[in-house]
Design a protein around this motif. Structure first.
Motif, PDB file in Angstrom:
ATOM      1  N   LYS A 157      56.501  59.090  -8.674  1.00  0.00           N
ATOM      2  CA  LYS A 157      57.151  59.726  -7.592  1.00  0.00           C
ATOM      3  C   LYS A 157      57.653  58.470  -7.621  1.00  0.00           C
ATOM      4  O   LYS A 157      58.890  57.433  -6.952  1.00  0.00           O
ATOM      5  N   GLN A 158      56.724  57.054  -7.321  1.00  0.00           N
ATOM      6  CA  GLN A 158      57.637  55.403  -7.326  1.00  0.00           C
ATOM      7  C   GLN A 158      58.544  54.977  -7.973  1.00  0.00           C
ATOM      8  O   GLN A 158      59.330  54.514  -7.964  1.00  0.00           O
ATOM      9  N   LEU A 159      58.405  55.834  -9.275  1.00  0.00           N
ATOM     10  CA  LEU A 159      59.523  55.076 -10.776  1.00  0.00           C
ATOM     11  C   LEU A 159      60.692  56.075 -10.582  1.00  0.00           C
ATOM     12  O   LEU A 159      61.383  55.692 -10.928  1.00  0.00           O
ATOM     13  N   ASN A 160      60.643  57.161  -9.369  1.00  0.00           N
ATOM     14  CA  ASN A 160      61.787  57.943  -9.082  1.00  0.00           C
ATOM     15  C   ASN A 160      62.337  58.622 -10.419  1.00  0.00           C
ATOM     16  O   ASN A 160      62.635  59.278 -10.838  1.00  0.00           O
ATOM     17  N   ILE A 161      60.764  58.758 -11.331  1.00  0.00           N
ATOM     18  CA  ILE A 161      60.712  60.340 -12.262  1.00  0.00           C
ATOM     19  C   ILE A 161      60.064  61.550 -11.691  1.00  0.00           C
ATOM     20  O   ILE A 161      61.427  62.376 -12.382  1.00  0.00           O
ATOM     21  N   ILE A 162      60.017  61.681 -10.843  1.00  0.00           N
ATOM     22  CA  ILE A 162      60.027  62.601  -9.931  1.00  0.00           C
ATOM     23  C   ILE A 162      60.657  62.952  -9.134  1.00  0.00           C
ATOM     24  O   ILE A 162      61.291  61.966  -8.403  1.00  0.00           O
ATOM     25  N   ARG A 163      61.789  63.925  -9.200  1.00  0.00           N
ATOM     26  CA  ARG A 163      62.912  64.229  -8.740  1.00  0.00           C
ATOM     27  C   ARG A 163      63.053  65.868  -7.150  1.00  0.00           C
ATOM     28  O   ARG A 163      61.889  65.766  -7.700  1.00  0.00           O
ATOM     29  N   PHE A 164      64.243  65.389  -5.987  1.00  0.00           N
ATOM     30  CA  PHE A 164      63.525  66.646  -4.851  1.00  0.00           C
ATOM     31  C   PHE A 164      65.163  67.047  -5.254  1.00  0.00           C
ATOM     32  O   PHE A 164      66.020  65.894  -4.722  1.00  0.00           O
ATOM     33  N   THR A 165      65.047  68.552  -5.068  1.00  0.00           N
ATOM     34  CA  THR A 165      66.277  69.279  -5.283  1.00  0.00           C
ATOM     35  C   THR A 165      66.178  70.543  -4.835  1.00  0.00           C
ATOM     36  O   THR A 165      64.970  71.111  -4.426  1.00  0.00           O
ATOM     37  N   ILE A 166      66.826  70.740  -3.746  1.00  0.00           N
ATOM     38  CA  ILE A 166      66.736  72.032  -3.283  1.00  0.00           C
ATOM     39  C   ILE A 166      68.622  72.760  -3.222  1.00  0.00           C
ATOM     40  O   ILE A 166      69.057  72.298  -2.845  1.00  0.00           O
ATOM     41  N   ASP A 167      68.091  73.780  -4.236  1.00  0.00           N
ATOM     42  CA  ASP A 167      69.205  74.952  -4.751  1.00  0.00           C
ATOM     43  C   ASP A 167      68.884  76.306  -4.629  1.00  0.00           C
ATOM     44  O   ASP A 167      68.152  76.184  -3.417  1.00  0.00           O
ATOM     45  N   ASP A 168      70.064  76.761  -4.496  1.00  0.00           N
ATOM     46  CA  ASP A 168      70.139  78.299  -4.521  1.00  0.00           C
ATOM     47  C   ASP A 168      67.842  79.225  -4.642  1.00  0.00           C
ATOM     48  O   ASP A 168      67.776  79.450  -3.904  1.00  0.00           O
ATOM     49  N   SER A 169      68.179  78.240  -6.092  1.00  0.00           N
ATOM     50  CA  SER A 169      66.486  79.148  -6.597  1.00  0.00           C
ATOM     51  C   SER A 169      65.404  78.424  -5.393  1.00  0.00           C
ATOM     52  O   SER A 169      64.231  79.407  -4.963  1.00  0.00           O
ATOM     53  N   VAL A 170      65.647  77.538  -5.058  1.00  0.00           N
ATOM     54  CA  VAL A 170      64.312  77.138  -3.782  1.00  0.00           C
ATOM     55  C   VAL A 170      64.847  77.901  -2.595  1.00  0.00           C
ATOM     56  O   VAL A 170      63.402  78.250  -2.275  1.00  0.00           O
ATOM     57  N   ILE A 171      65.736  77.686  -1.962  1.00  0.00           N
ATOM     58  CA  ILE A 171      66.293  78.687  -0.596  1.00  0.00           C
ATOM     59  C   ILE A 171      65.084  79.698  -1.124  1.00  0.00           C
ATOM     60  O   ILE A 171      64.907  80.938  -0.434  1.00  0.00           O
ATOM     61  N   LEU A 172      65.073  80.773  -2.404  1.00  0.00           N
ATOM     62  CA  LEU A 172      65.168  81.840  -2.742  1.00  0.00           C
ATOM     63  C   LEU A 172      63.749  82.185  -2.295  1.00  0.00           C
ATOM     64  O   LEU A 172      62.654  83.102  -1.785  1.00  0.00           O
ATOM     65  N   LYS A 173      63.104  81.166  -3.163  1.00  0.00           N
ATOM     66  CA  LYS A 173      61.579  81.141  -3.631  1.00  0.00           C
ATOM     67  C   LYS A 173      60.638  81.121  -2.243  1.00  0.00           C
ATOM     68  O   LYS A 173      60.120  81.479  -1.457  1.00  0.00           O
ATOM     69  N   LEU A 174      61.249  79.852  -0.992  1.00  0.00           N
ATOM     70  CA  LEU A 174      60.837  79.803   0.466  1.00  0.00           C
ATOM     71  C   LEU A 174      61.655  81.438   1.768  1.00  0.00           C
ATOM     72  O   LEU A 174      60.688  80.930   1.958  1.00  0.00           O
ATOM     73  N   SER A 175      62.585  81.258   1.095  1.00  0.00           N
ATOM     74  CA  SER A 175      63.316  82.364   1.710  1.00  0.00           C
ATOM     75  C   SER A 175      62.362  83.720   2.585  1.00  0.00           C
ATOM     76  O   SER A 175      61.438  84.426   3.500  1.00  0.00           O
ATOM     77  N   GLY A 176      60.899  84.243   1.600  1.00  0.00           N
ATOM     78  CA  GLY A 176      59.209  85.056   1.601  1.00  0.00           C
ATOM     79  C   GLY A 176      59.137  84.277   2.833  1.00  0.00           C
ATOM     80  O   GLY A 176      57.716  85.218   2.732  1.00  0.00           O
ATOM     81  N   VAL A 177      58.716  83.114   2.528  1.00  0.00           N
ATOM     82  CA  VAL A 177      57.534  82.151   3.119  1.00  0.00           C
ATOM     83  C   VAL A 177      58.056  81.691   4.528  1.00  0.00           C
ATOM     84  O   VAL A 177      57.210  81.902   5.735  1.00  0.00           O
ATOM     85  N   TYR A 218      55.291  70.228   3.961  1.00  0.00           N
ATOM     86  CA  TYR A 218      54.890  70.129   2.667  1.00  0.00           C
ATOM     87  C   TYR A 218      54.964  71.229   2.122  1.00  0.00           C
ATOM     88  O   TYR A 218      55.421  70.859   0.495  1.00  0.00           O
ATOM     89  N   ILE A 219      55.235  72.533   2.453  1.00  0.00           N
ATOM     90  CA  ILE A 219      56.196  73.983   1.972  1.00  0.00           C
ATOM     91  C   ILE A 219      57.010  73.582   1.199  1.00  0.00           C
ATOM     92  O   ILE A 219      57.427  73.447  -0.503  1.00  0.00           O
ATOM     93  N   ILE A 220      57.598  72.974   1.547  1.00  0.00           N
ATOM     94  CA  ILE A 220      59.391  72.344   0.578  1.00  0.00           C
ATOM     95  C   ILE A 220      58.972  71.287   0.173  1.00  0.00           C
ATOM     96  O   ILE A 220      59.401  71.789  -1.268  1.00  0.00           O
ATOM     97  N   LYS A 221      58.887  70.287   0.672  1.00  0.00           N
ATOM     98  CA  LYS A 221      58.224  69.470  -0.795  1.00  0.00           C
ATOM     99  C   LYS A 221      57.992  70.026  -2.165  1.00  0.00           C
ATOM    100  O   LYS A 221      58.201  69.092  -3.166  1.00  0.00           O
ATOM    101  N   ASN A 222      57.174  70.632  -1.622  1.00  0.00           N
ATOM    102  CA  ASN A 222      56.622  71.063  -2.876  1.00  0.00           C
ATOM    103  C   ASN A 222      57.427  72.262  -3.737  1.00  0.00           C
ATOM    104  O   ASN A 222      56.876  71.814  -5.365  1.00  0.00           O
ATOM    105  N   GLU A 223      58.255  72.519  -3.612  1.00  0.00           N
ATOM    106  CA  GLU A 223      59.254  73.526  -4.120  1.00  0.00           C
ATOM    107  C   GLU A 223      60.158  72.572  -4.747  1.00  0.00           C
ATOM    108  O   GLU A 223      60.845  73.266  -5.676  1.00  0.00           O
ATOM    109  N   ALA A 224      60.489  71.755  -3.184  1.00  0.00           N
ATOM    110  CA  ALA A 224      61.934  71.241  -4.031  1.00  0.00           C
ATOM    111  C   ALA A 224      61.539  70.038  -5.457  1.00  0.00           C
ATOM    112  O   ALA A 224      62.452  69.697  -6.013  1.00  0.00           O
ATOM    113  N   TRP A 225      60.218  69.737  -5.578  1.00  0.00           N
ATOM    114  CA  TRP A 225      59.892  69.234  -6.591  1.00  0.00           C
ATOM    115  C   TRP A 225      60.565  68.985  -7.902  1.00  0.00           C
ATOM    116  O   TRP A 225      60.512  70.582  -8.405  1.00  0.00           O
ATOM    117  N   SER A 226      61.076  67.810  -8.657  1.00  0.00           N
ATOM    118  CA  SER A 226      61.356  68.866  -9.953  1.00  0.00           C
ATOM    119  C   SER A 226      61.554  67.204 -10.725  1.00  0.00           C
ATOM    120  O   SER A 226      61.355  66.387 -10.735  1.00  0.00           O
TER     121      SER A 226
END
Length: 474
Positions: A157-177, A218-226
């Motif tokens: 995370k510190q080296l920006n190797i792990i990134r965070f993106t919210i796309d349609d697939s992330v929103i679809l997964k989170l919509s049930g939660v 943190y639920i959203i953050k874990n799902e947006a983790w890429s």
């Protein structure tokens, strides 16, 4: 036996008062049992992680190496030292490591790290770091290619190797939660790729209400983790001639030990890759790490090693992690203080209840004394009533505690919102409560002792009653 039956019936003469006392004892005992199980689970998890993922039982280095992790300070005759150590009773296995300090960098960030050269297959005999690789990030040096590196999640995370993106697939997964209002808020961030964790955190909190942020952040953050598998970074360090060298390493995998400090500072490469770049010989060893058959053998084996190798620096896990040693050494005292506080609170409640019962039954107790019941039996009856009240509540509290601990120990208790703070101190935010059966036996004894001690004053008060005056009282 008659006294026992009478005492048991007496506590149910005023059901409301007795049930209130029993409920109080039950709650207090449950709180004590569960709190200690929770603390015990948290400390046990930290201890297991430290021993099995970070430091093991004993480490051997040449004197002076730990001052600045100088790679030129080596263990001379490492082969013979290893053979001698393996002859010591209690030693299970040994692994060799070469260590150097350096920098890990990407195009956007850099960080100082400790680069450890290992033999991956030998390491599995002592450490379980291979079991902490995050899904989708690779593996534990299973690829045969050269120049592979294993890094921690927080360093990624510190080296920006792990990134965070919210796309349609992330929103679809989170919509049930998540509630619809939350997923609708996230749509404003759709399509944005955040290379920096801080920027993502700021943007995410900007679109969520304070209440939703506390609950769902943190639920959203874990799902947006890429992460893009096979990413690379550059490791820079000094060779044996103290010339700066650097090489591009492909990330073999990303490990997650729930210890921020360890993850940020520790990267692992193959011994052969590190040796070829530093130009040190293959037998260049800076550290031997020893695993024992039994943790209880740590101190005696350490003393044997220090006597056998006075010119080497021998440090066990207590020396390496004094804070953890203090916690494990004093944990029983902490539990004892907690138990004393809770039992004292219960004792005051029982004393108050039994004193009221004695005062309300003044005429009755006087009558019993007048018709021939001796003072010893009166004293015993009052004492048994107190013991029955405390024991009934205590057993109920322990059964409730055992049920809750059994249920929570299977899936654990997740304090996701406190993960960042807990992991900064090396503790996992996912706690699995655990407790020994012997604790329940000790708890039963404490409850009985509390009941007996709580009954002394009310029973003595009953003994002081004058039978004639007691009978005349209303």
């Amino acid at each position: 036996m008659m006294i026992w039956k009478t005492a048991w019936k007496n506590i149910w003469r005023n059901k409301t008062r007795s049930l209130v006392v029993i409920a109080s004892v039950t709650t207090g005992v449950f709180a004590a049992v569960f709190t200690i199980a929770f603390m015990n689970g948290m400390i046990a998890q930290r201890f297991d992680a430290a021993i099995n993922e970070e430091i093991s039982h004993i480490q051997v280095t040449a004197k002076g190496f730990r001052l600045n992790n100088d790679p030129s300070v080596i263990l001379v005759n490492a082969d013979s030292i290893e053979r001698e150590i393996l002859k010591i009773e209690g030693v299970k296995d040994i692994v060799r490591r070469s260590i150097t300090g350096g920098m890990a960098g990407t195009a956007t960030a850099n960080a100082g790290v400790e680069i450890t050269g290992i033999d991956p297959e030998q390491e599995k005999k002592i450490f379980t770091l291979n079991n902490t690789i995050l899904a989708g990030t690779g593996n534990y040096f299973e690829d045969t290619r050269k120049d592979l590196v294993l890094i921690g999640q927080d360093l990624a995370k510190q080296l920006n190797i792990i990134r965070f993106t919210i796309d349609d697939s992330v929103i679809l997964k989170l919509s049930g939660v998540l509630p619809a209002r939350v997923t609708d808020s996230l749509k404003t961030l759709t399509g944005i790729r955040f290379d920096n964790e801080k920027k993502f955190n700021k943007s995410l909190r900007g679109v969520l209400s304070e209440k939703d942020s506390r609950k769902y952040f943190y639920i959203i953050k874990n799902e947006a983790w890429s992460y893009r598998e096979g990413s690379r970074l550059t490791l820079t360090f000094f060779d044996k001639e103290e010339n700066q060298v650097g090489a591009r390493f492909r990330i073999a995998g990303i490990y997650d030990t729930k210890n921020t400090v360890f993850e940020i500072s520790s990267v692992f490469v193959r011994n052969s890759d590190l040796a070829s770049l530093t130009e040190y010989p293959p037998d260049h060893i800076n550290q031997l790490i020893i695993k024992l058959n039994d943790i209880e053998e740590t101190v005696p084996v350490t003393e044997i090693l220090r006597e056998k190798f006075p010119d080497l620096e021998i440090m066990n896990w207590k020396d390496l992690q004094p804070d953890l040693a203090m916690m494990t050494d004093y944990v029983h005292q902490i539990y004892g203080i907690l138990m004393v506080i809770i039992m004292a609170a219960l004792a005051f409640g029982i004393v108050n209840t039994m004193l009221m019962a004695v005062l309300e039954r003044t005429r009755e107790l006087g009558m019993l004394t007048a018709i021939g019941m001796n003072r010893r039996k009166v004293f015993s009856m009052i004492m048994l009533e107190s013991v029955f009240l405390s024991l009934t509540g205590g057993v109920a509290g322990m059964i409730t505690g055992w049920i809750v601990i059994t249920l929570t120990s299977q899936k654990g208790i997740n304090f996701l919102q406190y993960a960042e703070g807990m992991e900064a101190y090396g503790y996992s935010a996912h706690i699995f409560p655990q407790i020994n059966f012997s604790f329940f036996i000790m708890m039963t004894l404490l409850v009985v002792i509390t009941g007996i001690l709580s009954s002394v004053y009310p029973a003595l008060k009953a003994l002081k009653l004058n039978p004639v005056e007691a009978i005349r009282s209303e």
